[in-house]
Scaffold this active site. Structure first.
Site, short mmCIF file in Angstrom:
data_model
loop_
_atom_site.label_atom_id
_atom_site.label_comp_id
_atom_site.label_asym_id
_atom_site.label_seq_id
_atom_site.Cartn_x
_atom_site.Cartn_y
_atom_site.Cartn_z
N ASP A 84 0.82 -1.22 0.00
CA ASP A 84 0.00 0.00 0.00
C ASP A 84 0.85 1.26 0.00
O ASP A 84 0.42 2.31 0.50
CB ASP A 84 -0.96 0.02 1.21
CG ASP A 84 -1.83 -1.22 1.30
OD1 ASP A 84 -2.39 -1.59 0.26
OD2 ASP A 84 -1.91 -1.80 2.39
N LYS A 91 2.39 2.19 -4.96
CA LYS A 91 3.15 1.66 -6.12
C LYS A 91 2.39 1.87 -7.42
O LYS A 91 3.01 2.05 -8.47
CB LYS A 91 3.45 0.18 -5.93
CG LYS A 91 4.41 -0.14 -4.80
CD LYS A 91 4.77 -1.62 -4.75
CE LYS A 91 3.57 -2.51 -4.45
NZ LYS A 91 2.97 -2.24 -3.13
N VAL A 115 3.04 14.17 -4.49
CA VAL A 115 2.29 15.11 -3.65
C VAL A 115 0.80 15.07 -3.97
O VAL A 115 0.07 16.03 -3.76
CB VAL A 115 2.84 16.54 -3.81
CG1 VAL A 115 4.23 16.65 -3.20
CG2 VAL A 115 2.85 16.98 -5.27
N GLN A 141 2.30 -6.21 -2.99
CA GLN A 141 2.65 -6.09 -1.57
C GLN A 141 3.99 -5.36 -1.38
O GLN A 141 4.35 -4.53 -2.19
CB GLN A 141 2.67 -7.48 -0.90
CG GLN A 141 1.31 -8.14 -0.78
CD GLN A 141 1.04 -9.14 -1.89
OE1 GLN A 141 1.93 -9.69 -2.51
NE2 GLN A 141 -0.22 -9.36 -2.16
N GLY A 156 -3.92 -4.68 -4.72
CA GLY A 156 -4.59 -3.72 -5.59
C GLY A 156 -3.69 -2.54 -5.89
O GLY A 156 -3.11 -1.95 -4.98
N HIS A 157 -3.54 -2.21 -7.18
CA HIS A 157 -2.79 -1.02 -7.60
C HIS A 157 -3.79 0.00 -8.11
O HIS A 157 -4.57 -0.29 -9.02
CB HIS A 157 -1.79 -1.36 -8.70
CG HIS A 157 -0.63 -2.17 -8.21
ND1 HIS A 157 0.15 -2.94 -9.05
CD2 HIS A 157 -0.12 -2.34 -6.98
CE1 HIS A 157 1.10 -3.54 -8.33
NE2 HIS A 157 0.94 -3.19 -7.08
N ARG A 163 -10.67 -2.63 3.64
CA ARG A 163 -10.39 -2.61 5.08
C ARG A 163 -9.60 -1.36 5.47
O ARG A 163 -8.73 -0.93 4.73
CB ARG A 163 -9.59 -3.85 5.50
CG ARG A 163 -10.38 -5.14 5.46
CD ARG A 163 -9.56 -6.31 6.02
NE ARG A 163 -8.40 -6.61 5.19
CZ ARG A 163 -7.52 -7.56 5.48
NH1 ARG A 163 -7.66 -8.28 6.58
NH2 ARG A 163 -6.50 -7.80 4.68
#
Length: 423
Positions: free
Chosen positions: A13, A16, A413, A223, A40-41, A302
């Site tokens: 998370d 990436k 940013v 991951q 998930g990306h 989550r």
């Protein structure tokens, strides 16, 4: 460099998806080498949001070939759903996606076992996504798994039937769960076989030929290193090598052909699921940061656990992965803090160390030791040059660079492509 890779340097998370998308435009071939639909990306292009669980990031760039390599465990239904979703949005996939015949398949019984196993662990649960990733990798190692290429083998029905029978004995006998009927699973995967067939190839030779032709390969994983099955916070890890160490085995690219590694780190730290987290904030502080940074899982939704930047863990990640350049994300989320903290060492049983424990000491026994830094109030999302950042923000980035011993060549940013500072 013929091969460039992007690796998460925390517990996943790290943002990436955006970095992958930014770099993919430079590649000829984009390769996913491990993990499955448990990751998930997220990529923001203009006003559009894309979330990929299996498709490589190059699909958003015309002319790029995209490879799902042998190290991935493939949820065929999820992949086809992603393909359909992109094609409905006018993005053609055929002729640009190649799926390894040697990639292992995730079946409904893997998901059922994943959920059932977590359900009986109580306080020792791992916190999996329930997507069947661990059981699918377990079958791969046990040599009972079925691969994409097996869908086209006349023996597929018999092997699948034997697997379903075995898994039903486990589901019923070990977990008291319901058995899964065989016929619907067979019908489901016969349908998948027909739809997947145009994409299935021998990706080893495809990648080898691309390398020999001097093409630029970009390798991405899922991951982060702290979830790596060997070097992560075991047993609270994923079931594959999510570090750069897994690239060769997950693709067939020889180790001596793997070039520069870019490490991605968030400007603070998050973690989803169970497991030790030394720099985790108290609930009220974590909740405030979570809302500000929209820290909710792209796969499960989550809420992510939130904490201060862990320099000890991130420097360890740089060393394991051989990171040459750092992409620091979500710096903008820290605007508004009067003071920030960076963990620069751990206290373990009364002694202090700046080394990340690698199996010798359980991480849940360490206490973080912090360096306090000045915060800033100014919003950063409109800034495009490093020198435009507030002095405190520049000092924060400089401090992290010095501590982890890798230069931050990309500072994000905001979520959009153009909300990026390149150095």
């Amino acid at each position: 460099m013929p091969v460039l890779s992007v690796i998460g340097t925390q517990w996943g998370d790290e943002g990436k998806g955006k970095i992958l998308d930014l770099i993919a435009e430079r590649a000829d071939v984009v390769v996913r080498y491990q993990g499955g639909a448990n990751a998930g990306h997220t990529v923001i292009v203009g006003q559009e949001k894309f979330v990929f669980h299996l498709l490589p990031s190059g699909v958003l760039h015309a002319g790029k070939r995209n490879v799902i390599a042998n190290g991935v465990v493939l949820d065929a239904g999820q992949l086809l759903e992603e393909i359909d979703g992109l094609e409905k949005r006018g993005i053609a996939i055929k002729g640009r996606l190649f799926v390894s015949a040697a990639a292992h398949l995730v079946f409904p019984y893997h998901k059922a076992l994943d959920r059932a196993s977590e359900g009986v662990k109580g306080g020792t649960k791992i916190g999996t996504t329930g997507r069947g990733i661990g059981p699918a990798y377990a079958d791969k190692i046990a040599r009972t798994g079925l691969r994409v290429g097996d869908l086209y083998d006349p023996r597929f029905r018999g092997r699948l039937e034997a697997n379903v029978a075995e898994k039903n004995r486990m589901l019923q006998g070990m977990y008291g769960a319901e058995a899964l009927p065989f016929a619907p699973i067979l019908d489901e995967f016969v349908g998948y076989a027909e739809r997947l067939k145009p994409y299935v190839v021998d990706t080893f030779h495809l990648l080898r030929e691309a390398l020999d032709a001097g093409e630029y390969l970009f390798v991405e994983g899922a991951q982060g290193i702290l979830l790596d099955v060997d070097f992560g916070t075991y047993p609270y890890v994923t079931s594959s090598n999510s570090s750069a160490l897994g690239i060769a085995a997950g693709t067939g690219i020889p180790p001596n052909r793997i070039g520069e590694v870019i490490g991605v780190a968030k400007a603070y730290t998050t973690r989803v699921g169970e497991g030790p987290f030394p720099t985790e904030m108290p609930p009220a502080e974590a909740d405030a940061l979570r809302k500000k940074g929209e820290e909710f899982g792209a796969t499960t939704g989550r809420p992510r656990r939130c904490g201060w930047f862990d320099g000890v863990a991130t420097r360890f990640a740089m060393e394991v992965n051989g990171v040459a350049a750092l992409a620091l994300t979500k710096l903008d989320t820290l605007s508004g803090y009067d003071a920030l903290q960076v963990c620069t060492s751990y206290e373990i049983d009364g002694r202090t160390t700046d080394r990340f424990p690698c199996g010798d000491v359980p991480l849940d026994r360490v206490k973080p030791v912090y360096e306090r830094l000045a915060g800033w109030r100014e919003p950063l999302t409109g800034m495009r040059r490093f020198d435009d950042l507030p002095e405190a923000a520049r000092d924060y980035v400089d401090f992290i660079e010095d501590f982890v011993r890798v230069r931050a060549t990309i500072v994000s940013v905001g979520p959009a492509r153009d909300q990026t500072i390149r150095r």
